[in-house]
Motif scaffolding. Sequence first.
Motif, mmCIF file in Angstrom:
data_model
loop_
_atom_site.group_PDB
_atom_site.id
_atom_site.type_symbol
_atom_site.label_atom_id
_atom_site.label_comp_id
_atom_site.label_asym_id
_atom_site.label_seq_id
_atom_site.Cartn_x
_atom_site.Cartn_y
_atom_site.Cartn_z
ATOM 1 N N ILE A 11 -9.539 15.582 4.737
ATOM 2 C CA ILE A 11 -8.483 14.677 4.281
ATOM 3 C C ILE A 11 -8.464 13.426 5.152
ATOM 4 N N ILE A 12 -8.520 13.614 6.461
ATOM 5 C CA ILE A 12 -8.491 12.487 7.395
ATOM 6 C C ILE A 12 -9.709 11.595 7.187
ATOM 7 N N THR A 13 -10.864 12.218 6.981
ATOM 8 C CA THR A 13 -12.092 11.448 6.730
ATOM 9 C C THR A 13 -11.941 10.590 5.484
ATOM 10 N N LEU A 14 -11.393 11.166 4.448
ATOM 11 C CA LEU A 14 -11.203 10.426 3.196
ATOM 12 C C LEU A 14 -10.218 9.275 3.387
ATOM 13 N N LEU A 15 -9.107 9.527 4.068
ATOM 14 C CA LEU A 15 -8.101 8.489 4.284
ATOM 15 C C LEU A 15 -8.656 7.327 5.111
ATOM 16 N N ASN A 16 -9.620 7.634 5.978
ATOM 17 C CA ASN A 16 -10.196 6.608 6.851
ATOM 18 C C ASN A 16 -11.435 5.940 6.261
ATOM 19 N N ASP A 17 -11.863 6.385 5.079
ATOM 20 C CA ASP A 17 -13.046 5.793 4.453
ATOM 21 C C ASP A 17 -12.742 4.328 4.116
ATOM 22 N N PRO A 18 -13.573 3.398 4.590
ATOM 23 C CA PRO A 18 -13.260 1.967 4.424
ATOM 24 C C PRO A 18 -13.257 1.466 2.978
ATOM 25 N N ILE A 19 -13.807 2.232 2.048
ATOM 26 C CA ILE A 19 -13.797 1.741 0.658
ATOM 27 C C ILE A 19 -12.424 1.909 0.012
ATOM 28 N N TRP A 20 -11.583 2.759 0.601
ATOM 29 C CA TRP A 20 -10.312 3.094 -0.033
ATOM 30 C C TRP A 20 -9.128 2.409 0.635
ATOM 31 N N GLN A 21 -8.116 2.136 -0.155
ATOM 32 C CA GLN A 21 -6.803 1.745 0.344
ATOM 33 C C GLN A 21 -5.823 2.836 -0.087
ATOM 34 N N PRO A 22 -5.566 3.819 0.801
ATOM 35 C CA PRO A 22 -4.726 4.959 0.411
ATOM 36 C C PRO A 22 -3.252 4.602 0.331
ATOM 37 N N MET A 23 -2.561 5.201 -0.620
ATOM 38 C CA MET A 23 -1.125 4.998 -0.792
ATOM 39 C C MET A 23 -0.538 6.223 -1.485
ATOM 40 N N ILE A 24 0.684 6.561 -1.120
ATOM 41 C CA ILE A 24 1.338 7.753 -1.653
ATOM 42 C C ILE A 24 2.184 7.367 -2.871
ATOM 43 N N VAL A 25 2.049 8.110 -3.928
ATOM 44 C CA VAL A 25 2.872 7.883 -5.119
ATOM 45 C C VAL A 25 4.142 8.725 -4.968
ATOM 46 N N PHE A 26 5.267 8.027 -4.737
ATOM 47 C CA PHE A 26 6.514 8.740 -4.462
ATOM 48 C C PHE A 26 7.686 7.778 -4.662
ATOM 49 N N PRO A 27 8.865 8.298 -5.008
ATOM 50 C CA PRO A 27 10.017 7.408 -5.194
ATOM 51 C C PRO A 27 10.365 6.645 -3.919
ATOM 52 N N LYS A 28 10.626 5.370 -4.058
ATOM 53 C CA LYS A 28 10.892 4.522 -2.890
ATOM 54 C C LYS A 28 12.166 4.932 -2.155
ATOM 55 N N ALA A 29 13.080 5.593 -2.838
ATOM 56 C CA ALA A 29 14.347 5.988 -2.217
ATOM 57 C C ALA A 29 14.135 6.919 -1.020
ATOM 58 N N TYR A 30 12.974 7.597 -0.974
ATOM 59 C CA TYR A 30 12.705 8.542 0.114
ATOM 60 C C TYR A 30 11.824 7.939 1.199
ATOM 61 N N SER A 31 11.522 6.655 1.103
ATOM 62 C CA SER A 31 10.489 6.069 1.950
ATOM 63 C C SER A 31 10.976 5.639 3.332
ATOM 64 N N GLY A 32 12.241 5.324 3.473
ATOM 65 C CA GLY A 32 12.722 4.819 4.753
ATOM 66 C C GLY A 32 12.474 3.324 4.872
ATOM 67 N N GLU A 33 13.079 2.702 5.882
ATOM 68 C CA GLU A 33 13.035 1.255 6.025
ATOM 69 C C GLU A 33 11.732 0.756 6.638
ATOM 70 N N GLU A 34 11.024 1.613 7.361
ATOM 71 C CA GLU A 34 9.843 1.172 8.099
ATOM 72 C C GLU A 34 8.596 1.088 7.218
ATOM 73 N N ARG A 35 8.569 1.815 6.138
ATOM 74 C CA ARG A 35 7.339 1.973 5.378
ATOM 75 C C ARG A 35 7.146 0.844 4.360
ATOM 76 N N GLU A 36 5.896 0.403 4.199
ATOM 77 C CA GLU A 36 5.565 -0.583 3.185
ATOM 78 C C GLU A 36 5.680 0.063 1.800
ATOM 79 N N ILE A 37 6.250 -0.678 0.867
ATOM 80 C CA ILE A 37 6.468 -0.160 -0.478
ATOM 81 C C ILE A 37 5.877 -1.115 -1.500
ATOM 82 N N PHE A 38 5.083 -0.567 -2.412
ATOM 83 C CA PHE A 38 4.634 -1.312 -3.582
ATOM 84 C C PHE A 38 5.517 -0.866 -4.745
#
Length: 256
Positions: A93-120
């Motif tokens: 999992i860590i290897t995949l997340l660090n693979d330079p071809i990818w821009q990983p992002m979690i699909v989840f409701p923004k209400a649970y994200s907190g103030e520090e996290r970047e949100i699309f």
Amino acid sequence: MHAVQQLHQYRKSLSTTTYKSRGQRVIRCELCRLAKPFCICDLTPTVNSQAGFLLLMYDTEVLKPSNTGKLIADLIPDSFAFLWSRTEVNPDIITLLNDPIWQPMIVFPKAYSGEEREIFDNKLTLKSGKRPLFIMLDGSWREAKKMFRRSPYLQHLPVVSFTPKVPENSVELSSRYQIRLAANNTELATAEVAAQVLSLAGEQINADLLDLWFDVFSYQYQRGVCQVNKANPNAIADYTAFAKLHGITLAKDAAD
């Protein structure tokens, strides 16, 4: 076999007893997990996509025939699937997340994200040369929240949130998933969420195809169990017509 099918085989190998789910006596196809008379493997499409999906699956979720995460892997070539663990992290999992071809992002409701996290929020901004890697937390809503909060390696990643599109001729959003009961009928199945995300990524044909593929799965699944079939009876016809219109090759056509 794609990633979810491989994970299903692996998870079965860890079990000391047979997983008992609703409809456990049904003789199922090992790949699509539908009752054999209603198998949809011949209808599996071949598509191209710039998106990738990483499915983190909550323990027995991958064993459930009703799981819809596998429908994503049926369509999207770059799909990856892993069992989630609170105490151990699969290094792949860590290897995949660090693979330079990818821009990983979690699909989840923004209400649970907190103030520090970047949100699309209802949009995506990709860095130059990067492909989106959408992380799907696949389980019940309670399980998904647990995975979101208790996975340290996900805490620095941005969140993709969206306002689901309400279908035409409808005043409110309602999930089309009739196989399992949700606490709230506005809770979308994993495949329904993935279709919305593909639309955000600008892959509308793939998004529509996944929605139609979800309908095919839902209808065929309900044909194989003792319950009233509430899915679209024209699901297969609608799906194959769409595939033909857009020049999408199905498995049965590729074999000819």
